[in-house]
Design a protein around this motif. Structure first.
Motif, PDB file in Angstrom:
ATOM      1  N   TYR A   1      19.792 -30.923  15.444  1.00  0.00           N
ATOM      2  CA  TYR A   1      20.022 -30.555  14.041  1.00  0.00           C
ATOM      3  C   TYR A   1      18.691 -30.446  13.294  1.00  0.00           C
ATOM      4  N   VAL A   2      17.848 -31.474  13.489  1.00  0.00           N
ATOM      5  CA  VAL A   2      16.543 -31.489  12.802  1.00  0.00           C
ATOM      6  C   VAL A   2      15.708 -30.297  13.256  1.00  0.00           C
TER       7      VAL A   2
ATOM      8  N   LEU B   1      13.191 -23.182   8.633  1.00  0.00           N
ATOM      9  CA  LEU B   1      12.243 -23.200   7.504  1.00  0.00           C
ATOM     10  C   LEU B   1      10.888 -22.639   7.935  1.00  0.00           C
ATOM     11  N   LYS B   2      10.513 -22.951   9.197  1.00  0.00           N
ATOM     12  CA  LYS B   2       9.207 -22.508   9.701  1.00  0.00           C
ATOM     13  C   LYS B   2       9.127 -20.986   9.796  1.00  0.00           C
TER      14      LYS B   2
ATOM     15  N   LYS C   1      12.304 -43.209   7.607  1.00  0.00           N
ATOM     16  CA  LYS C   1      11.762 -41.940   8.139  1.00  0.00           C
ATOM     17  C   LYS C   1      12.830 -40.838   8.077  1.00  0.00           C
ATOM     18  N   ILE C   2      14.080 -41.226   8.305  1.00  0.00           N
ATOM     19  CA  ILE C   2      15.159 -40.220   8.216  1.00  0.00           C
ATOM     20  C   ILE C   2      15.269 -39.707   6.778  1.00  0.00           C
ATOM     21  N   ARG C   3      15.135 -40.610   5.839  1.00  0.00           N
ATOM     22  CA  ARG C   3      15.182 -40.197   4.424  1.00  0.00           C
ATOM     23  C   ARG C   3      14.022 -39.250   4.104  1.00  0.00           C
ATOM     24  N   ALA C   4      12.830 -39.592   4.620  1.00  0.00           N
ATOM     25  CA  ALA C   4      11.654 -38.737   4.376  1.00  0.00           C
ATOM     26  C   ALA C   4      11.877 -37.352   4.996  1.00  0.00           C
ATOM     27  N   LEU C   5      12.463 -37.363   6.200  1.00  0.00           N
ATOM     28  CA  LEU C   5      12.735 -36.103   6.898  1.00  0.00           C
ATOM     29  C   LEU C   5      13.759 -35.262   6.113  1.00  0.00           C
ATOM     30  N   ALA C   6      14.792 -35.936   5.613  1.00  0.00           N
ATOM     31  CA  ALA C   6      15.825 -35.245   4.828  1.00  0.00           C
ATOM     32  C   ALA C   6      15.195 -34.625   3.586  1.00  0.00           C
ATOM     33  N   ASN C   7      14.345 -35.364   2.948  1.00  0.00           N
ATOM     34  CA  ASN C   7      13.658 -34.888   1.744  1.00  0.00           C
ATOM     35  C   ASN C   7      12.794 -33.670   2.070  1.00  0.00           C
TER      36      ASN C   7
ATOM     37  N   LEU D   1      13.136 -31.570   4.620  1.00  0.00           N
ATOM     38  CA  LEU D   1      13.909 -30.403   5.060  1.00  0.00           C
ATOM     39  C   LEU D   1      14.957 -29.962   4.033  1.00  0.00           C
ATOM     40  N   GLY D   2      15.040 -30.656   2.918  1.00  0.00           N
ATOM     41  CA  GLY D   2      16.027 -30.309   1.890  1.00  0.00           C
ATOM     42  C   GLY D   2      17.448 -30.608   2.331  1.00  0.00           C
ATOM     43  N   GLU D   3      17.611 -31.659   3.120  1.00  0.00           N
ATOM     44  CA  GLU D   3      18.941 -32.035   3.624  1.00  0.00           C
ATOM     45  C   GLU D   3      19.462 -33.273   2.902  1.00  0.00           C
TER      46      GLU D   3
END
Lengths: 325, 143
Positions: B33-34, B41-42, B79-85, B87-89
């Motif tokens: 998913y990530v 996005l890339k 880290k999951i929260r940072a990743l969500a932020n 990627l706009g998820e």
């Protein structure tokens, strides 16, 4: 069903129509001078905070718990207006101290059309006070219950209910389909404060304002009276509100004199819909300033006449009447 | 209180068989998913390369690559929260994909475990195709 979202009451009727929603909030505003001159619409200075009565049940009078609903804080002599939003037509009955603010009659849940005792939204964007004569209202101004100022006390002789009472009925789905197709055509063309009554406030008739209450264009049979939702809005004296909920109420609004002197705008709303006649019962009320003189022999404070120079014209496509101070 | 259906999101039941396969499925699902989101996005913005995203969320690029391949378990909640932020998820969606429950939700359940366990089990029997939102109604009384 009614939800409390962002200090607004959101009425939804999913059993009637998926779009049947209307939102009602209570706007802080300045008190217009009560000097029998006719004033334009004052600004909205933001929403009053609204709380569930049940969240503070142990600090409130028994009658408030019994009524259920919500509460808002108001200072003595503070004014308010009721703001309606939503595209799905609804009939809304509003009473202050169980006196209908449109007809002056005692509260009933049902809609009445002789005379019309409700407003229709979205045609009616707001209601600032009691319907005293055609095209004029007297502003809603908070006063302590039990001192004889409120419309309820002047009409019934009793200080029993206070607050505001609201019931909303959505348009029947079949009437809505007709409304929508008609609209489409138009668009295409264009602390335990002793559980006493001291904290309880009611609404008194204040200064005179130019505002029409619009006639129901759709007819009383358009409204689905099988599916109404109602709410009792208690008005808590701001002085005790903080002790009840643990948060400060908003600061007092500016006086009409200071607001006008600061060059800030007043508003004038224009719509072609026919206005209702005023209520002779409400027209016979003694306004707050006259009542203060009658009772105390002194004039009402902060009641100097003003001459609004900046009056913004607004219409049904743009009903924003916000002010900053 | 009233339950209101809000349509638009679907929760899938993956129907996995063993603990091991559960972990494997979670790693793969989360990683895939990530990766898909990041690569989408890339395609329009080079700042979403593995290296740059890893840098911005404060992990080694090699570690992010392993996460995306499902070779390692999903990272910490922070880290999951940072990743969500990044990627706009929705962080709750990413946390759920990682087999985790947000710490604030855990705290809510810990405070009234019986009540919330009961509530969640009740909701379990309701239709899959809807998220159910618990709505607090303004109570009407006797007046």
């Amino acid at each position: 069903m009614i939800e409390l979202i962002n200090n607004a009451l959101v009425f939804r009727f999913p059993e009637v129509h998926s779009e049947a929603t209307c939102t009602i909030d209570f706007q802080r505003t300045l008190r217009i001078p009560d000097d029998n001159r006719e004033y334009p619409l004052p600004p909205g200075l933001g929403r009053f905070p609204v709380e569930h009565v049940d969240d503070f049940a142990d600090r409130l009078p028994e009658s408030w718990r019994q009524h259920g609903g919500v509460m808002i804080p108001m200072y003595q002599s503070e004014a308010m207006w009721i703001n309606f939003s939503g595209d799905y037509p609804c009939a809304v009955k509003i009473a202050a101290g169980k006196i209908n603010a449109v007809s002056g009659n005692a509260w009933t849940n049902e809609l009445g059309n002789n005379p019309q005792d409700y407003v229709v939204i979205p045609d009616q964007p707001w209601l600032d006070g009691f319907n005293v004569s055609e095209g004029h209202i007297r502003q809603f101004v908070a006063m302590p219950l039990g001192e004889g100022y409120t419309a309820e006390e002047q009409i019934t002789g009793e200080a029993q209910h206070g607050g505001l009472q609201i019931i909303v009925y959505p348009m029947k789905p079949e009437a809505y389909e007709q409304y929508r197709s008609r609209k489409q055509m138009v668009v295409e063309d264009l602390c335990c404060y002793s559980l006493s009554m001291d904290m309880d406030m009611g609404l008194a008739p204040g200064g005179l304002m130019k505002q029409k209450i619009y006639e129901d264009e759709y007819g009383i049979d358009s409204w689905d009276q099988e599916h109404g939702s109602r709410c009792f809005v208690h008005i808590a004296n701001s002085a005790v509100y903080e002790a009840i909920v643990g948060r400060r109420p908003p600061h007092e609004p500016p006086t009409a004199e200071k607001y006008t002197a600061a060059g800030l705008p007043w508003f004038d709303y224009y719509a072609e819909t026919k206005a209702l006649e005023g209520s002779s019962i409400l027209g016979g009320l003694t306004s707050l300033a006259a009542k203060v003189i009658e009772k105390t022999g002194k004039p009402l404070h902060d009641n100097a006449p003003v001459d609004p120079k900046l009056v913004k014209q607004i219409h049904s496509k743009n009903t924003v009447r916000e002010g900053e101070f | 209180m009233r339950l209101v259906k809000e349509f638009g999101t679907t929760w899938y039941n993956h129907g996995v068989a063993s603990t091991e396969s559960v972990y494997y499925t979670v790693h793969m699902l989360f990683g895939e998913y990530v990766r898909k989101k990041r690569e989408a996005l890339k395609a329009t913005d080079r700042r979403f390369s593995v290296r740059q995203v890893a840098q911005r969320i404060g992990v080694e690029p090699a570690y992010l690559s392993k996460i995306e391949r499902g070779d390692v378990a999903p990272p910490s909640e922070a880290k999951i929260r940072a990743l969500a932020n990044e990627l706009g998820e929705d962080p709750d969606v990413l946390l759920a994909l990682a087999g985790k429950v947000s710490s604030d939700l855990l705290e809510i359940i810990r405070k009234r475990p019986q009540l919330f366990a009961e509530l969640i089990r009740e909701l379990k029997t309701l239709p899959d195709h809807a998220i159910l939102r618990v709505v607090r109604e303004v109570r009407d009384g006797d007046w």
